[in-house]
Design a protein around this motif. Sequence first.
Motif, mmCIF file in Angstrom:
data_model
loop_
_atom_site.group_PDB
_atom_site.id
_atom_site.type_symbol
_atom_site.label_atom_id
_atom_site.label_comp_id
_atom_site.label_asym_id
_atom_site.label_seq_id
_atom_site.Cartn_x
_atom_site.Cartn_y
_atom_site.Cartn_z
ATOM 1 N N LEU B 68 -44.776 -12.375 1.422
ATOM 2 C CA LEU B 68 -44.742 -12.045 -0.007
ATOM 3 C C LEU B 68 -45.938 -12.630 -0.735
ATOM 4 O O LEU B 68 -46.562 -11.961 -1.562
ATOM 5 C CB LEU B 68 -43.445 -12.571 -0.641
ATOM 6 C CG LEU B 68 -42.167 -11.825 -0.279
ATOM 7 C CD1 LEU B 68 -40.939 -12.580 -0.776
ATOM 8 C CD2 LEU B 68 -42.191 -10.416 -0.873
ATOM 9 N N LEU B 71 -49.007 -10.629 0.083
ATOM 10 C CA LEU B 71 -48.995 -9.339 -0.610
ATOM 11 C C LEU B 71 -49.291 -9.497 -2.091
ATOM 12 O O LEU B 71 -50.030 -8.709 -2.680
ATOM 13 C CB LEU B 71 -47.633 -8.660 -0.425
ATOM 14 C CG LEU B 71 -47.355 -8.143 0.979
ATOM 15 C CD1 LEU B 71 -45.892 -7.771 1.123
ATOM 16 C CD2 LEU B 71 -48.235 -6.941 1.288
ATOM 17 N N PRO B 78 -50.000 -0.876 -3.063
ATOM 18 C CA PRO B 78 -48.664 -0.366 -3.413
ATOM 19 C C PRO B 78 -47.627 -1.436 -3.051
ATOM 20 O O PRO B 78 -47.832 -2.193 -2.121
ATOM 21 C CB PRO B 78 -48.490 0.847 -2.504
ATOM 22 C CG PRO B 78 -49.835 1.179 -1.984
ATOM 23 C CD PRO B 78 -50.648 -0.076 -2.031
ATOM 24 N N CYS B 79 -46.532 -1.465 -3.795
ATOM 25 C CA CYS B 79 -45.568 -2.528 -3.545
ATOM 26 C C CYS B 79 -44.470 -2.105 -2.589
ATOM 27 O O CYS B 79 -43.462 -2.775 -2.457
ATOM 28 C CB CYS B 79 -44.984 -3.063 -4.849
ATOM 29 S SG CYS B 79 -43.820 -1.943 -5.624
ATOM 30 N N ALA B 80 -44.687 -0.991 -1.883
ATOM 31 C CA ALA B 80 -43.659 -0.516 -0.947
ATOM 32 C C ALA B 80 -43.341 -1.570 0.110
ATOM 33 O O ALA B 80 -42.190 -1.727 0.520
ATOM 34 C CB ALA B 80 -44.109 0.781 -0.279
ATOM 35 N N ILE B 82 -43.446 -4.828 -0.185
ATOM 36 C CA ILE B 82 -42.598 -5.870 -0.765
ATOM 37 C C ILE B 82 -41.173 -5.370 -0.897
ATOM 38 O O ILE B 82 -40.209 -6.046 -0.572
ATOM 39 C CB ILE B 82 -43.159 -6.283 -2.144
ATOM 40 C CG1 ILE B 82 -44.482 -7.015 -1.938
ATOM 41 C CG2 ILE B 82 -42.176 -7.154 -2.903
ATOM 42 C CD1 ILE B 82 -45.241 -7.273 -3.217
ATOM 43 N N ASP B 83 -41.059 -4.165 -1.340
ATOM 44 C CA ASP B 83 -39.764 -3.529 -1.470
ATOM 45 C C ASP B 83 -39.033 -3.509 -0.131
ATOM 46 O O ASP B 83 -37.836 -3.783 -0.054
ATOM 47 C CB ASP B 83 -40.009 -2.089 -1.935
ATOM 48 C CG ASP B 83 -38.948 -1.634 -2.893
ATOM 49 O OD1 ASP B 83 -38.736 -2.328 -3.897
ATOM 50 O OD2 ASP B 83 -38.314 -0.607 -2.603
ATOM 51 N N ASP B 84 -39.779 -3.209 0.928
ATOM 52 C CA ASP B 84 -39.164 -3.155 2.256
ATOM 53 C C ASP B 84 -38.628 -4.520 2.663
ATOM 54 O O ASP B 84 -37.532 -4.630 3.213
ATOM 55 C CB ASP B 84 -40.181 -2.676 3.295
ATOM 56 C CG ASP B 84 -40.406 -1.173 3.195
ATOM 57 O OD1 ASP B 84 -39.583 -0.506 2.529
ATOM 58 O OD2 ASP B 84 -41.383 -0.682 3.770
ATOM 59 N N ALA B 86 -37.629 -6.895 0.730
ATOM 60 C CA ALA B 86 -36.435 -7.177 -0.067
ATOM 61 C C ALA B 86 -35.234 -6.368 0.434
ATOM 62 O O ALA B 86 -34.130 -6.894 0.553
ATOM 63 C CB ALA B 86 -36.705 -6.873 -1.537
ATOM 64 N N ARG B 87 -35.463 -5.112 0.759
ATOM 65 C CA ARG B 87 -34.368 -4.270 1.242
ATOM 66 C C ARG B 87 -33.828 -4.769 2.578
ATOM 67 O O ARG B 87 -32.618 -4.809 2.802
ATOM 68 C CB ARG B 87 -34.840 -2.823 1.427
ATOM 69 C CG ARG B 87 -34.821 -2.021 0.160
ATOM 70 C CD ARG B 87 -35.389 -0.624 0.397
ATOM 71 N NE ARG B 87 -35.915 -0.087 -0.855
ATOM 72 C CZ ARG B 87 -35.139 0.463 -1.786
ATOM 73 N NH1 ARG B 87 -33.843 0.562 -1.601
ATOM 74 N NH2 ARG B 87 -35.682 0.921 -2.897
ATOM 75 N N ILE B 90 -31.643 -7.610 1.870
ATOM 76 C CA ILE B 90 -30.325 -7.233 1.336
ATOM 77 C C ILE B 90 -29.394 -6.841 2.475
ATOM 78 O O ILE B 90 -28.221 -7.222 2.495
ATOM 79 C CB ILE B 90 -30.461 -6.071 0.322
ATOM 80 C CG1 ILE B 90 -31.086 -6.586 -0.976
ATOM 81 C CG2 ILE B 90 -29.099 -5.448 0.035
ATOM 82 C CD1 ILE B 90 -31.387 -5.498 -1.987
#
Lengths: 141, 141
Positions: B68, B71, B78-80, B82-84, B86-87, B90
Amino acid sequence: MEFSIGELARRTRVKVPTIRYYEQIGLLPSPPRTEGKQRRYEASDASRLNFIRHARELGFEVDAIRELLALSAKPNQPCADIDDIARRHIGEIDQRIAHLVSLRAELQRTVDECGRGRVCECRVIETLADSSHYHERLAAV
Amino acid sequence: MEFSIGELARRTRVKVPTIRYYEQIGLLPSPPRTEGKQRRYEASDASRLNFIRHARELGFEVDAIRELLALSAKPNQPCADIDDIARRHIGEIDQRIAHLVSLRAELQRTVDECGRGRVCECRVIETLADSSHYHERLAAV
DNA sequence: TCTTGAACCTCTAGTGACTATAGGGATTAA
DNA sequence: TTAATCCCTATAGTCACTAGAGGTTCAAGA
């Protein structure tokens, strides 16, 4: 009648090095050995180890298991102490669950708000960088 | 302007030895020192450490935090990614919650059945001694 | 009886993310 | 100047295992 550490491992689904480790920390008694110094177990060892394994699977710490084993060795005592250990443990599990649920909510909110744009506007980063957020330490999660 | 490690600890609620540990593993940069070799920090260090603390509180492992931080240092990506992260996280949290909920249910059932009688008939001990119960290993709980 | 190979042995070190301790040196306020 | 408080490094300990090195024993087949 007697069997090897590998056979004990198969019967209890506990790995061989873990069995030796449990012996080392006094959770299992030192079994008798063959002339070649190999451990030989009997059925009661498998029962005790199954007890330990199951308690670990339920999340009891080794010290709690030690207590439970000591208590279970005195079958005519009242079992209130055992009950207390179990209840305390349920309380701990409840705390962990509550913590995880709130972490999940915050992460989900964060991901939802991220429009898959660029890092400079990514909510995940913003959320993490925001020191005003506060959670208890993760100690036992 | 500059401040000591103790002040940084107060500002971020991260303990002093933990700050030094983070420096050692490369999560925080080595700050400049006074003539007497004491560390001196500035505001940006507090931001970075708050980011780290918050991520830890959210259950991210140190390696994920390293990702993180890397990044977030490239703000036009693109923040994809980071999103990945986090997902993925989860998903892991969901698994831990599900596991804890089932453990709790079994413990509660067991405690409910214990009539607070004697150890020899205690359901908690019986449940633990019953090797037919099966749960996944506790690895990540 | 011999040989092979799987299973066993001990001992040490590594894991993650810190925390604690020992034995000092630096800084700051009175 | 002196005392109190803070800071330094280095090492070891925590938990519950897991991995590896390097050597020994056992059981089964020829």
